[in-house]
Design an enzyme around this catalytic site. Sequence first.
Site, PDB file in Angstrom:
ATOM      1  N   GLN A 159       4.683  53.463  25.640  1.00  0.00           N
ATOM      2  CA  GLN A 159       5.906  54.021  25.054  1.00  0.00           C
ATOM      3  C   GLN A 159       5.893  53.768  23.546  1.00  0.00           C
ATOM      4  O   GLN A 159       5.973  52.625  23.092  1.00  0.00           O
ATOM      5  CB  GLN A 159       7.161  53.401  25.674  1.00  0.00           C
ATOM      6  CG  GLN A 159       8.420  54.159  25.231  1.00  0.00           C
ATOM      7  CD  GLN A 159       9.721  53.541  25.699  1.00  0.00           C
ATOM      8  OE1 GLN A 159       9.963  52.362  25.500  1.00  0.00           O
ATOM      9  NE2 GLN A 159      10.576  54.350  26.320  1.00  0.00           N
ATOM     10  N   TYR A 193      17.533  54.849  18.975  1.00  0.00           N
ATOM     11  CA  TYR A 193      16.456  54.565  18.017  1.00  0.00           C
ATOM     12  C   TYR A 193      16.191  55.799  17.150  1.00  0.00           C
ATOM     13  O   TYR A 193      16.946  56.771  17.187  1.00  0.00           O
ATOM     14  CB  TYR A 193      15.221  54.054  18.767  1.00  0.00           C
ATOM     15  CG  TYR A 193      15.527  52.744  19.481  1.00  0.00           C
ATOM     16  CD1 TYR A 193      15.937  51.623  18.736  1.00  0.00           C
ATOM     17  CD2 TYR A 193      15.473  52.630  20.863  1.00  0.00           C
ATOM     18  CE1 TYR A 193      16.267  50.427  19.369  1.00  0.00           C
ATOM     19  CE2 TYR A 193      15.797  51.435  21.494  1.00  0.00           C
ATOM     20  CZ  TYR A 193      16.199  50.336  20.747  1.00  0.00           C
ATOM     21  OH  TYR A 193      16.530  49.163  21.374  1.00  0.00           O
ATOM     22  N   ARG A 246      11.169  60.062  26.399  1.00  0.00           N
ATOM     23  CA  ARG A 246      12.350  59.476  27.022  1.00  0.00           C
ATOM     24  C   ARG A 246      13.570  59.856  26.201  1.00  0.00           C
ATOM     25  O   ARG A 246      13.560  59.748  24.970  1.00  0.00           O
ATOM     26  CB  ARG A 246      12.221  57.953  27.097  1.00  0.00           C
ATOM     27  CG  ARG A 246      13.226  57.356  28.085  1.00  0.00           C
ATOM     28  CD  ARG A 246      12.894  55.902  28.398  1.00  0.00           C
ATOM     29  NE  ARG A 246      13.215  55.626  29.798  1.00  0.00           N
ATOM     30  CZ  ARG A 246      13.850  54.522  30.204  1.00  0.00           C
ATOM     31  NH1 ARG A 246      14.202  53.588  29.344  1.00  0.00           N
ATOM     32  NH2 ARG A 246      14.114  54.341  31.485  1.00  0.00           N
ATOM     33  N   GLY A 302      13.472  49.481  36.629  1.00  0.00           N
ATOM     34  CA  GLY A 302      13.266  48.467  35.602  1.00  0.00           C
ATOM     35  C   GLY A 302      13.385  47.073  36.185  1.00  0.00           C
ATOM     36  O   GLY A 302      12.398  46.474  36.627  1.00  0.00           O
ATOM     37  N   ARG A 303      14.615  46.562  36.213  1.00  0.00           N
ATOM     38  CA  ARG A 303      14.826  45.178  36.648  1.00  0.00           C
ATOM     39  C   ARG A 303      14.230  44.860  38.014  1.00  0.00           C
ATOM     40  O   ARG A 303      13.683  43.768  38.190  1.00  0.00           O
ATOM     41  CB  ARG A 303      16.317  44.840  36.536  1.00  0.00           C
ATOM     42  CG  ARG A 303      16.722  44.642  35.084  1.00  0.00           C
ATOM     43  CD  ARG A 303      18.202  44.771  34.854  1.00  0.00           C
ATOM     44  NE  ARG A 303      18.639  46.158  34.997  1.00  0.00           N
ATOM     45  CZ  ARG A 303      19.854  46.583  34.679  1.00  0.00           C
ATOM     46  NH1 ARG A 303      20.740  45.721  34.213  1.00  0.00           N
ATOM     47  NH2 ARG A 303      20.165  47.854  34.827  1.00  0.00           N
TER      48      ARG A 303
HETATM   49  C1  LIG Z   1      14.493  43.549  29.881  1.00  0.00           C
HETATM   50  C2  LIG Z   1      14.658  45.028  29.608  1.00  0.00           C
HETATM   51  C3  LIG Z   1      13.966  45.610  28.565  1.00  0.00           C
HETATM   52  C4  LIG Z   1      14.055  46.987  28.329  1.00  0.00           C
HETATM   53  N1  LIG Z   1      13.288  47.555  27.348  1.00  0.00           N
HETATM   54  C5  LIG Z   1      13.220  48.905  27.247  1.00  0.00           C
HETATM   55  C6  LIG Z   1      12.262  49.514  26.386  1.00  0.00           C
HETATM   56  O1  LIG Z   1      11.444  48.844  25.734  1.00  0.00           O
HETATM   57  N2  LIG Z   1      12.256  50.875  26.317  1.00  0.00           N
HETATM   58  C7  LIG Z   1      13.135  51.650  27.028  1.00  0.00           C
HETATM   59  O2  LIG Z   1      13.105  52.887  26.904  1.00  0.00           O
HETATM   60  N3  LIG Z   1      14.034  51.092  27.875  1.00  0.00           N
HETATM   61  C8  LIG Z   1      14.075  49.752  28.019  1.00  0.00           C
HETATM   62  N4  LIG Z   1      14.916  49.192  28.947  1.00  0.00           N
HETATM   63  C9  LIG Z   1      15.683  50.064  29.863  1.00  0.00           C
HETATM   64  C10 LIG Z   1      14.912  50.264  31.188  1.00  0.00           C
HETATM   65  O3  LIG Z   1      13.757  51.045  30.996  1.00  0.00           O
HETATM   66  C11 LIG Z   1      15.799  50.951  32.263  1.00  0.00           C
HETATM   67  O4  LIG Z   1      16.161  52.246  31.809  1.00  0.00           O
HETATM   68  C12 LIG Z   1      17.053  50.141  32.560  1.00  0.00           C
HETATM   69  O5  LIG Z   1      16.732  48.784  32.774  1.00  0.00           O
HETATM   70  C13 LIG Z   1      17.799  50.669  33.786  1.00  0.00           C
HETATM   71  O6  LIG Z   1      16.965  50.630  34.929  1.00  0.00           O
HETATM   72  P1  LIG Z   1      17.129  49.456  36.066  1.00  0.00           P
HETATM   73  O7  LIG Z   1      18.580  49.488  36.454  1.00  0.00           O
HETATM   74  O8  LIG Z   1      16.200  49.898  37.148  1.00  0.00           O
HETATM   75  O9  LIG Z   1      16.756  48.157  35.413  1.00  0.00           O
HETATM   76  C14 LIG Z   1      14.882  47.805  29.151  1.00  0.00           C
HETATM   77  C15 LIG Z   1      15.586  47.196  30.190  1.00  0.00           C
HETATM   78  C16 LIG Z   1      15.476  45.837  30.445  1.00  0.00           C
HETATM   79  C17 LIG Z   1      16.201  45.247  31.617  1.00  0.00           C
END
Ligand SMILES: Cc1cc2nc3c(=O)[nH]c(=O)nc-3n(C[C@H](O)[C@H](O)[C@H](O)COP(=O)(O)O)c2cc1C
Length: 366
Positions: free
Chosen positions: A102, A187, A234, A323-324
């Site tokens: 990314q 961003y 994205r 993600g999480r």
């Molecule tokens: C620790 C953490 C770091 C994240 N860093 C990014 C990132 O670098 N780039 C991005 O587009 N989204 C980032 N996100 C968003 C995740 O990609 C995702 O969209 C978000 O966590 C919701 O999905 P989930 O409910 O399955 O965690 C981050 C989320 C978390 C929890």
Amino acid sequence: MMSTSSLFHPLQLGPLQLPNRIVMAPMTRSRSSQPGDVPNDLMARYYAQRASAGLIVSEATPVSRQGQGYSFTPGIYSEEQVAGWRRVTDAVHAAGGRMVVQLWHVGRMSHASFQPDGVPVAPSALSPDAQVWVVGEDGVGRMVDCPLPRAMTVDDIRAVVGDFRRAAANAMRAGFDGVEIHGGNGYLLDQFLRTTSNHRTDDYGRSIANRTRFVEEVVAAVASEAGVERTGIRLAPFITQRNMNCPEIIPTILSLAKKLDEMGLAYIHLAEADWDDAPAIPEVFRHALRQTYKGRVIVAGKYDAGRAERILNQGLADLVAFGRPFVANPDLPARYAAKLPLAELDPQSLFGGDARGYTDYGVYAG
Ligand SMILES: Cc1cc2nc3c(=O)[nH]c(=O)nc-3n(C[C@H](O)[C@H](O)[C@H](O)COP(=O)(O)O)c2cc1C
């Protein structure tokens, strides 16, 4: 174990054969080696542990020092960083996975300490009214206010497009299977799209066609190096934080989606919910996107296996990113396939630190 769930139907994504519809969402974990923000063997291990995903999207990766806004995020502009990423992609491929990087420029979501000339750049000199995570000289990480950015000149814009192009070339040399452009979450690219952060009066501001111009130029530059069939983006249409609540964002995104369709972009990845900014995406938008854009659609944001299957079965997404759940469950696809319970993640160890809360989550052990 075989599963009849639509999550486990294979999918072709450009030239990539994905064995399932489960994507590991991009997640910043801030564990690169210092000095130099260099990807390392610990990161290679972390990603390789998660190689059973249909596709891994790397943590957001600055295309330049100017594009950085958080400490210890790995870059892709130095030779050392390219060599570090090569170790990561080799480990993921050896474990049977596929991985895209990314590419990131934070724009005004930055801090003086990252900036070669001390001031972050943005489409216009408008504050995000937000904070970024910066580790001070005392080694302690803190949330600090983003300073007022300066408005980019047209030369600055050309330079950043060039940084994305070089980063995409570096990504191919580092062995990535493709590139995801970070166009969401407030961003730099998102800052150009919105009337709230873009007050420019030149060819990059005012009209929808002008506000999408910078994103189109970045996409074209990246695709010229990675191949359009290996390039995705994205987008986060519905966020409101970081002074991003733009009343024209939906028509702007749909107009952009039409152009991306014409360019043949491999996928659009919708960030639906990021942290506590969790807007519900109206179905009417999902249908409009499907009608406008014929490439693959990835969705992300608080999905579980049930919700993921429903949106796939409705035909409103082709892939679902988690993600999480992937942080604490390196074997997430196997757990979903066998309906096994999920481990809880430790929020304290998300950013920075060592192997704890990173590579020490195990596979399901009963
Ligand atoms: C620790 C953490 C770091 C994240 N860093 C990014 C990132 O670098 N780039 C991005 O587009 N989204 C980032 N996100 C968003 C995740 O990609 C995702 O969209 C978000 O966590 C919701 O999905 P989930 O409910 O399955 O965690 C981050 C989320 C978390 C929890």
